[in-house]
Design an enzyme around this catalytic site. Structure first.
Site, short mmCIF file in Angstrom:
data_model
loop_
_atom_site.label_atom_id
_atom_site.label_comp_id
_atom_site.label_asym_id
_atom_site.label_seq_id
_atom_site.Cartn_x
_atom_site.Cartn_y
_atom_site.Cartn_z
N GLY A 1 -23.66 32.09 -42.19
CA GLY A 1 -22.92 30.83 -42.11
C GLY A 1 -21.43 31.09 -42.15
O GLY A 1 -20.65 30.36 -41.57
N PHE A 2 -21.04 32.15 -42.84
CA PHE A 2 -19.61 32.51 -42.98
C PHE A 2 -18.80 31.34 -43.52
O PHE A 2 -17.62 31.20 -43.22
CB PHE A 2 -19.04 33.01 -41.64
CG PHE A 2 -19.75 34.22 -41.12
CD1 PHE A 2 -19.70 35.42 -41.81
CD2 PHE A 2 -20.47 34.17 -39.94
CE1 PHE A 2 -20.37 36.54 -41.35
CE2 PHE A 2 -21.14 35.30 -39.46
CZ PHE A 2 -21.08 36.48 -40.17
N GLY B 1 -28.14 36.07 -46.07
CA GLY B 1 -28.32 37.30 -45.31
C GLY B 1 -27.63 38.46 -45.99
O GLY B 1 -27.67 39.59 -45.52
N THR B 2 -27.01 38.18 -47.13
CA THR B 2 -26.22 39.19 -47.80
C THR B 2 -27.02 40.04 -48.78
O THR B 2 -26.56 41.09 -49.20
CB THR B 2 -25.09 38.49 -48.59
OG1 THR B 2 -25.69 37.42 -49.32
CG2 THR B 2 -24.04 37.93 -47.66
N ARG C 1 -18.93 46.36 -61.09
CA ARG C 1 -20.12 47.15 -60.82
C ARG C 1 -20.80 46.63 -59.56
O ARG C 1 -20.91 45.42 -59.37
CB ARG C 1 -21.10 47.08 -61.99
CG ARG C 1 -22.21 48.12 -61.89
CD ARG C 1 -23.33 47.86 -62.88
NE ARG C 1 -22.88 47.78 -64.26
CZ ARG C 1 -22.79 48.83 -65.08
NH1 ARG C 1 -23.11 50.03 -64.68
NH2 ARG C 1 -22.39 48.64 -66.33
N LEU D 1 -24.03 46.00 -57.64
CA LEU D 1 -25.47 45.88 -57.94
C LEU D 1 -26.31 46.70 -56.97
O LEU D 1 -27.25 47.36 -57.34
CB LEU D 1 -25.87 44.41 -57.82
CG LEU D 1 -26.39 43.74 -59.07
CD1 LEU D 1 -25.42 43.90 -60.20
CD2 LEU D 1 -26.65 42.25 -58.81
N GLU E 1 -16.56 38.62 -49.27
CA GLU E 1 -15.41 38.19 -48.47
C GLU E 1 -14.23 39.15 -48.51
O GLU E 1 -13.45 39.23 -47.57
CB GLU E 1 -14.99 36.79 -48.94
CG GLU E 1 -16.04 35.78 -48.53
CD GLU E 1 -15.97 34.46 -49.26
OE1 GLU E 1 -15.44 33.51 -48.69
OE2 GLU E 1 -16.47 34.37 -50.41
MO1 MOS Z 1 -17.69 31.70 -48.08
S1 MOS Z 1 -16.28 31.04 -46.72
O1 MOS Z 1 -17.17 30.92 -49.49
O2 MOS Z 1 -19.14 31.14 -47.43
#
Ligand code: MOS
Length: 752
Positions: free
Chosen positions: A249-250, A477-478, A641, A643, A718
């Protein structure tokens, strides 16, 4: 807040862990929002305004409504009531386009939804939407790219409440600048950029009586529920939002957009489930973008490079009604030591859709401007840019007057410089060559916020030896599924493959947004306390159940470790696995709930909490054919740290790739005639592709941040995008001698 725990090397925390949801994704079993299907499902396609300023005079829906398979053409007269929503406390009730769809006949941007075709198939709905004839009263749109701040009061309303336009101030920046021996006064421009997640925004709405279920591609199901409950006049208990897998989504999926209430309203009117999936073109119009920014930076310095004054005055564009705040000055007050400083902002209304958060909102364009100015100052005073930054390194956050919880920026420079080979840089333009190519070397620092949102979670231990961890956060997705599994595994001793992770559903304990790079840091204390509570219940069961081997014991004598309950004095080998105990007690499971408070937006913080890092970049330049490539990047990140270093590295690499796009490719252009985003497709909106991605070396410093949570983990989603464009433009200058201050760098700029 809490003491950072010693995490043993054998722990799943800090261990490179392949995604637990990876097999579901690669086998196609993972269900994204638009994959869900329901009996009787209808398809909706919006009619988009083809003007950007004016009024709808007439909608002729007759031909569309008569098409076989069309169920309805909705518009202002027949969509039914959709209420306005308001923000609540904290992250609640937030959206970037506040006006309910179809509320009036005014068109304020190209692509605004003005009607909705619903049919038995997607193709029919599309044909019907295309067949709606619209008559407009049309005025010239204002999509002017040069930004002058609108005349507004000192305090203005933004998506996050009232903000002073004088963002930060200390000392006397005007006087200090006027008398500074070295002055820099430049304006940096970043263009509109459009969030382009692979997965299109989508909603499927299903009503059962007065309860509404939404399958929504959302980075924040809990907030989405609160907005939609308001829009339909429902108690929030009557709304359920589900977002199981997200194709990123960014930032554009943080808050709900107008397609969501439209799908819900259509489903209500027709009594059937309705699915609405945006087209890629609509993604450029009606679900946000990073606003265009124009940032004037004034630096005053001594001849040896010590900053004496810093002024950062920025303007960004916004839609006619909405007030997304592009907080470019977020990092300016604390990144460097400077006694005199001022940060201000202004806004300029345009006939464009609402802006929104896009990966590193505010700070990414802001850090680009400040780091670019620092690089220019370094050249001006002939000091190495790394040295200039070291000279201006602050001891505390001078904006807040608070110590940093953990700041290791200088170690980032040291490691990055060493890995990159920075000491071999010769500063003269075009002075470095390799294989017939001119090399340009540039660098920049970066930073991003670190904090926690409030979070709740539950942890279940089950009689088959498995565990379940649940939280209404999302995985965009992260790697959040994997993070939660790691945290639960660490606490319960249950191996990763025996942990079920449930998220992306408002029926679960309220979880944080997948936003601000805060999700991971936020869930740590909630999951830990949920696990601790589950374990405490186990110990009670152990001492109170007749069938338990510990029945005569005091629970204080018992311990839980590695999934076993045992008498402390006897050691772990003498105990029993928790599954055995549950079976003996005839219990299917034991559940612990946990909640933790947020720190984001804390009005009285004790520490300044941020992540830090730096990028070293090499570009190659072939003036004969005007070919510029980013050929090598070394990035070092200090984010507490880590993860999961595997997924973590992936986040930073992805951000660097996106940063190459920010520096060299990405920008959305609006047609001055009709106000439409011109390059609203993935062929014309140029992004970094594999062929543009250089070798990227990522290093993490490992300094757990004891103020953030028990494992010392901040966030990494980010920060990798901050600073990279400034490092690239500085490398471009080093190679070509051309100083580009308006992104993206274009070939034309370099031919000048
Ligand atoms: Mo990020 S721009 O806070 O999804």
């Amino acid at each position: 807040m809490s003491t950072t725990q010693e995490i043993p090397a054998t722990s799943p925390i800090g261990h490179s862990t392949p995604r637990v949801d990876g097999p579901l994704k690669v086998s196609g079993k993972a269900q994204y929002t638009s994959d869900f299907h329901f009996p009787g499902l209808l398809y909706a396609v919006p009619v988009e305004a083809t003007i950007a300023n004016g009024r709808v005079i007439k909608l002729d829906t007759a031909a569309a409504a008569k098409m076989p398979g069309v169920r309805a053409i909705f518009h202002r007269e027949n969509i039914g009531k959709i209420f306005r929503s308001v923000p609540g406390q904290g992250i609640e009730g937030i959206c970037d386009e506040r006006r309910p769809p179809f509320e009036d006949d005014v068109v304020r941007y190209y692509g605004q939804y003005i009607a909705l075709a619903v049919a038995d198939t997607f193709e029919t709905a599309k044909a019907a939407a295309d067949a709606v004839r619209v008559t407009y009263d049309k005025e010239k749109p204002n999509v002017e790219t040069h930004l002058e701040a609108d005349d507004e009061p000192d305090q203005v309303l933004t998506t996050f409440g009232m903000r002073h336009r004088l963002d930060s101030q200390r000392g006397d920046p005007d006087a200090a600048f006027a008398t500074a021996p070295v002055k820099l006064d430049e304006t940096y421009v970043t263009p509109t950029e459009t969030n382009n997640p692979l997965e299109l925004h989508a909603t499927t709405a299903i009503w059962e009586g007065s309860t509404l279920t939404l399958y929504e591609s959302s980075q924040g199901v809990v907030n989405c529920r609160s907005v939609l409950a308001q829009m339909f006049g429902l108690p929030k208990e009557n709304v359920r939002v589900i977002s199981k897998f997200i194709g990123s989504g960014f930032g554009s999926k943080l808050w709900p957009w107008t397609q969501c209430p439209l799908a819900a309203a259509a489903a209500r009117q027709l009594g059937k489930p309705v699915k609405l999936v945006l087209s890629r073109k609509m993604m450029f119009q009606s679900v946000g973008h990073r606003p265009r920014t124009q940032q004037r930076v004034r630096l005053g310095a001594t001849p040896d490079g010590k900053l004496v004054s810093l002024q950062h005055d920025y303007v960004y564009d916004r839609s006619m009604l909405d007030a997304h705040h592009e907080d470019c000055g977020e990092a300016t007050p604390f990144q460097y030591s400077v006694p005199n400083l001022r940060v201000t902002f202004g806004r300029a209304k345009r006939n464009i859709g609402a802006g929104c958060d896009m990966r590193g909102p505010g700070a990414v364009p802001g850090v680009y401007a400040i780091e670019s100015a620092m690089n220019e100052l370094a050249d001006e005073v002939k000091i190495d840019p790394v040295k200039l930054r070291i000279m201006n390194e602050p001891k505390i956050d001078e904006g807040l007057g608070l110590p940093f919880s953990s700041r290791h920026l200088l170690q980032c420079f040291e490691l990055g410089g060493e890995k990159f080979g920075w000491s071999k840089r010769t500063p003269d333009i075009g002075s470095m060559k390799r294989d017939g190519l001119i090399l340009g070397w540039g660098m920049a620092g970066c930073t991003w916020i670190a904090a926690r949102f409030p979070a709740e979670a539950s942890v279940q231990l089950r009689d088959d030896g498995t565990a379940r961890v649940a939280c209404a956060t999302q995985d965009i997705g992260t790697g959040t599924y994997t993070n939660l599994a790691q945290l639960a595994s660490y606490k319960t001793g249950v191996p990763l493959e025996k942990i079920e992770v449930a998220l992306g559903d408002t029926s679960l304990p309220e979880g944080p947004l997948s936003g601000g790079s805060l999700a991971t840091a936020s869930v740590v204390p909630a999951v830990f306390s949920a696990a601790d509570n589950a374990i405490a219940s186990l110990l009670t069961i152990a001492t109170t159940t007749p069938e338990s081997p510990f029945q005569s014991r005091n629970s204080a004598d018992l311990a839980f470790e590695g999934g076993r309950i045992f008498v402390k004095a006897d050691g772990r080998s003498g105990g029993v696995p928790f599954a055995d105990l549950l079976k003996r007690a005839n219990m299917g499971l034991v559940t612990g709930s946990g909640r933790s408070e947020g720190t984001f937006g804390n009005p009285k913080p004790e520490f300044s909490t941020h992540s830090f890092g730096c990028h070293f970049v090499e570009v190659t330049w072939q003036p004969e054919i005007a070919r510029l490539r980013v050929s090598r990047v070394v990035t070092v990140i200090d984010a507490g740290r880590i993860l999961n270093p595997l997924a973590g590295r992936n986040q930073i690499e992805g951000a660097v790739v996106m940063g190459i796009g920010m520096a060299l490719f990405e920008h959305t252009s609006y047609d001055p005639q009709n106000g439409a985003p011109i390059n609203s497709n993935l062929a014309d909106y140029v992004m970094t592709v594999n062929a543009d991605a250089p070798p990227i070396e990522v290093h993490f410093l490992d300094f757990p941040d004891k103020e953030i949570n028990e494992v010392g983990a901040r966030g990494i989603g980010e920060i990798g995008l901050a600073g990279i464009a400034a490092a690239i433009t500085s490398a471009v200058h080093h190679a070509t001698g051309v100083r580009v201050r308006e992104l993206p760098v274009k070939i034309e700029d370099l031919l000048a």
